[in-house]
Design a protein around this motif. Structure first.
Motif, PDB file in Angstrom:
ATOM      1  N   ASP A  89       0.837  -1.205   0.000  1.00 49.56           N
ATOM      2  CA  ASP A  89       0.000   0.000   0.000  1.00 49.56           C
ATOM      3  C   ASP A  89       0.870   1.252   0.000  1.00 49.56           C
ATOM      4  N   ALA A 114       1.280   4.141  -2.971  1.00 49.88           N
ATOM      5  CA  ALA A 114       1.110   5.573  -2.697  1.00 49.88           C
ATOM      6  C   ALA A 114       2.336   6.350  -3.179  1.00 49.88           C
ATOM      7  N   ASP A 117       1.432  10.175  -3.798  1.00 52.00           N
ATOM      8  CA  ASP A 117       0.577  10.488  -2.647  1.00 52.00           C
ATOM      9  C   ASP A 117       1.441  10.384  -1.391  1.00 52.00           C
ATOM     10  N   THR A 139      -0.309   9.707   2.187  1.00 50.35           N
ATOM     11  CA  THR A 139      -0.678   8.309   2.441  1.00 50.35           C
ATOM     12  C   THR A 139       0.569   7.447   2.625  1.00 50.35           C
ATOM     13  N   ARG A 198       1.929   7.955   6.100  1.00 47.39           N
ATOM     14  CA  ARG A 198       1.105   7.287   7.118  1.00 47.39           C
ATOM     15  C   ARG A 198       1.349   5.776   7.115  1.00 47.39           C
ATOM     16  N   ASP A 199       1.391   5.178   5.927  1.00 48.22           N
ATOM     17  CA  ASP A 199       1.572   3.726   5.845  1.00 48.22           C
ATOM     18  C   ASP A 199       2.961   3.306   6.320  1.00 48.22           C
TER      19      ASP A 199
END
Length: 285
Positions: free
Chosen positions: A38, A42, A47, A50, A53-54
């Motif tokens: 993921d 991103a 992105d 994101t 965060r991941d």
């Protein structure tokens, strides 16, 4: 004897049950792999929020293993692309602290240098023509140190050539900064201070375009101090310099009259005039 047989039977049943289900390690590996994929997706689409965060979640939940190491490396790049200079530097330092012998250590030094170089960038001031070299010199010195460490300690790294190019550029910017400070003093008739800064440019930044205008400024300072013989000597010495295009004396904007000034927050990602940054090396696959 019967009791021993029952124990063997129970062990056999437990083994059979375990064979029909994924082990805890397999489940964990599947989860961390999915989370990393993921984050990678991103990153691929730009992105950065994101991806940050991941990757931060992956490091918090799964702090060990190859995915954790790759996440530590990837997040340096992600922070940089997001324009977060402080986090980029902190992540680079953290990676080296945890993985001091990793093959990607030279990359972390290069990314740290890039981030620190751009700490002084400002879109609005660049648009109105304010010379970036007149800004706070501290990040520039820190960036120089990062590149120098890479070149000196990892001479065989693929990032050395790019680091050398940035070192040459920073050297020239440092000369221009010192020259601008010398001009600032000259504009206020502080001739002793102006002469001192001009001498710094001549001695510490040889073979840069700033040397010739620094010699002109030094000669002017000597004349205003009544040291005409020294001024004549400087002009005579300047005549022996190789012919090269000078950059002139940059003017110090009034708002930057202090040598050490506060650095504003990093620009937004879509505003940052970022140089090309290499993607992090991969060691997952």
């Amino acid at each position: 004897m019967k009791r021993f047989a029952l124990i063997l039977l129970a062990i056999g049943l437990l083994g059979g049950c375990a064979s029909n289900n994924d082990s805890p390690n397999e489940l964990v590996n599947a989860d961390v792999a999915e989370l990393y994929e993921d984050a990678a997706s991103a990153m691929a689409r730009g992105d950065w929020e994101t991806a940050t965060r991941d990757l931060e979640s992956l490091q918090a939940q799964y702090p060990f293993g190859i995915y954790a190491t790759q996440a530590q490396l990837d997040i340096i790049y992600v922070y940089y692309r997001a324009g977060d200079v402080a986090s980029t530097v902190a992540a680079a330092e953290r990676f080296r602290r945890i993985n001091p012998r990793h093959r990607a250590v030279p990359y972390t030094w290069y990314m740290q240098g890039l981030a620190l170089e751009e700490k002084n960038q400002d879109t609005i001031k660049r648009m109105v023509g304010i010379d970036n070299t007149l800004r706070d010199p501290v990040p520039r010195r820190q960036s120089f140190d990062a590149y120098a460490t890479l070149v000196e300690d990892y001479p065989d790294s693929e990032y050395v050539e790019r680091a050398r190019e940035r070192l040459n550029a920073l050297f020239g910017e440092g000369a221009r900064f010192q020259l601008s400070v010398a001009q600032f003093y000259a504009d206020r008739d502080a001739w002793v201070a102006a002469a001192g800064r001009a001498i710094t440019v001549i001695n510490e930044f040889p073979d840069t375009p700033a040397v010739a205008p620094a010699m002109d400024l030094l000669a002017n300072a000597y004349r205003n101090l009544g040291l005409n013989e020294l001024a004549d000597g400087v002009i005579a010495e300047k005549a022996t310099l190789p012919s090269r295009g000078g950059e002139g004396v940059p003017q110090m904007p009034g708002i930057y009259e202090g040598e050490e000034i506060d650095v504003p927050p990093a620009p937004r990602p879509d505003e940052a005039p970022q140089r090309e940054a290499p993607e992090p090396p991969s060691n997952v696959l």
